[in-house]
Design a protein around this motif. Sequence first.
Motif, short mmCIF file in Angstrom:
data_model
loop_
_atom_site.label_atom_id
_atom_site.label_comp_id
_atom_site.label_asym_id
_atom_site.label_seq_id
_atom_site.Cartn_x
_atom_site.Cartn_y
_atom_site.Cartn_z
N ASP A 122 0.82 -1.22 0.00
CA ASP A 122 0.00 0.00 0.00
C ASP A 122 0.85 1.27 0.00
O ASP A 122 0.34 2.36 -0.19
N ARG A 123 2.16 1.14 0.18
CA ARG A 123 3.06 2.30 0.14
C ARG A 123 3.70 2.48 -1.24
O ARG A 123 4.56 3.33 -1.40
N GLN A 124 3.29 1.68 -2.22
CA GLN A 124 3.95 1.71 -3.52
C GLN A 124 3.08 2.26 -4.65
O GLN A 124 3.29 1.91 -5.81
N GLU A 125 2.17 3.14 -4.33
CA GLU A 125 1.38 3.77 -5.39
C GLU A 125 2.29 4.47 -6.40
O GLU A 125 2.05 4.42 -7.61
N GLY A 126 3.34 5.10 -5.91
CA GLY A 126 4.28 5.77 -6.80
C GLY A 126 4.94 4.79 -7.77
O GLY A 126 5.11 5.09 -8.96
N ASP A 127 5.32 3.61 -7.28
CA ASP A 127 5.90 2.59 -8.16
C ASP A 127 4.89 2.11 -9.19
O ASP A 127 5.22 1.91 -10.36
N ALA A 128 3.64 1.93 -8.76
CA ALA A 128 2.59 1.49 -9.68
C ALA A 128 2.41 2.51 -10.80
O ALA A 128 2.33 2.15 -11.98
N ARG A 129 2.36 3.77 -10.45
CA ARG A 129 2.21 4.82 -11.46
C ARG A 129 3.44 4.90 -12.37
O ARG A 129 3.33 5.07 -13.58
N TRP A 130 4.63 4.78 -11.77
CA TRP A 130 5.87 4.87 -12.54
C TRP A 130 5.95 3.77 -13.60
O TRP A 130 6.23 4.04 -14.77
N PHE A 131 5.70 2.53 -13.22
CA PHE A 131 5.82 1.42 -14.16
C PHE A 131 4.64 1.35 -15.14
O PHE A 131 4.70 0.60 -16.11
N ALA A 132 3.61 2.13 -14.91
CA ALA A 132 2.50 2.23 -15.86
C ALA A 132 2.71 3.36 -16.87
O ALA A 132 2.03 3.42 -17.89
N ASP A 133 3.67 4.24 -16.60
CA ASP A 133 3.91 5.41 -17.44
C ASP A 133 4.71 5.02 -18.69
O ASP A 133 5.86 4.61 -18.58
N PRO A 134 4.13 5.17 -19.88
CA PRO A 134 4.86 4.79 -21.09
C PRO A 134 6.08 5.69 -21.36
O PRO A 134 6.95 5.33 -22.15
#
Length: 193
Positions: free
Chosen positions: A103-115
């Motif tokens: 739950d602390r990795q929203e930033g990682d989720a957004r980063w790896f979704a960014d083309p």
Amino acid sequence: MTGADELLDNTRQPAAPPALTARAAHPDAGAARRAFRQTAGRFPTGVTVVSTVVDGQPHGTTVNSFTTVSMDPLLVLVSLGRSSRLHDHVLNGWRFAVTVLSDRQEGDARWFADPARPVGREAFGGRPWSAAPYSGAPVLLDGVAYFDCAVEDAHPAGDHTLLLGRAESFGVLSDRPALLFSDSRFAPRKERP
């Protein structure tokens, strides 16, 4: 008829609620896709980063279409978009790792979704990771669990490919809650006492 007799009578069909028939079809394909995405978004999912290594370079992308499939053999399923940068890399190497995000990795989720993110090692810069024992693919160490897989099979499915992965190694990384996604947004973080 009453009671048990009603349960055994399968000749009567229940009437569909008007809301179900009103949303069943859309003449416009774009409208159908938007409605389908909105409807599917009501099902909360966990969030993962799926990764692999090609020619010594790590690659990863955010994926929320992940599930365990079988205990014997140990199998997981990942759905990768065919237009994803990771798609061909995984199919060429037939190995991948899945990190279940905390739950602390929203930033990682957004980063790896960014083309627009960089490729290779640079994409993982500033994020603690370790090579998975079997595949060598990056496992994000701030996650809650990982699965290190060999591709058992791959099935084209519309604009995605379903990857059936045989878990060669796996483990729990932390006892944090997993990151959840629902209704096109990340679920609010709830701190544990």
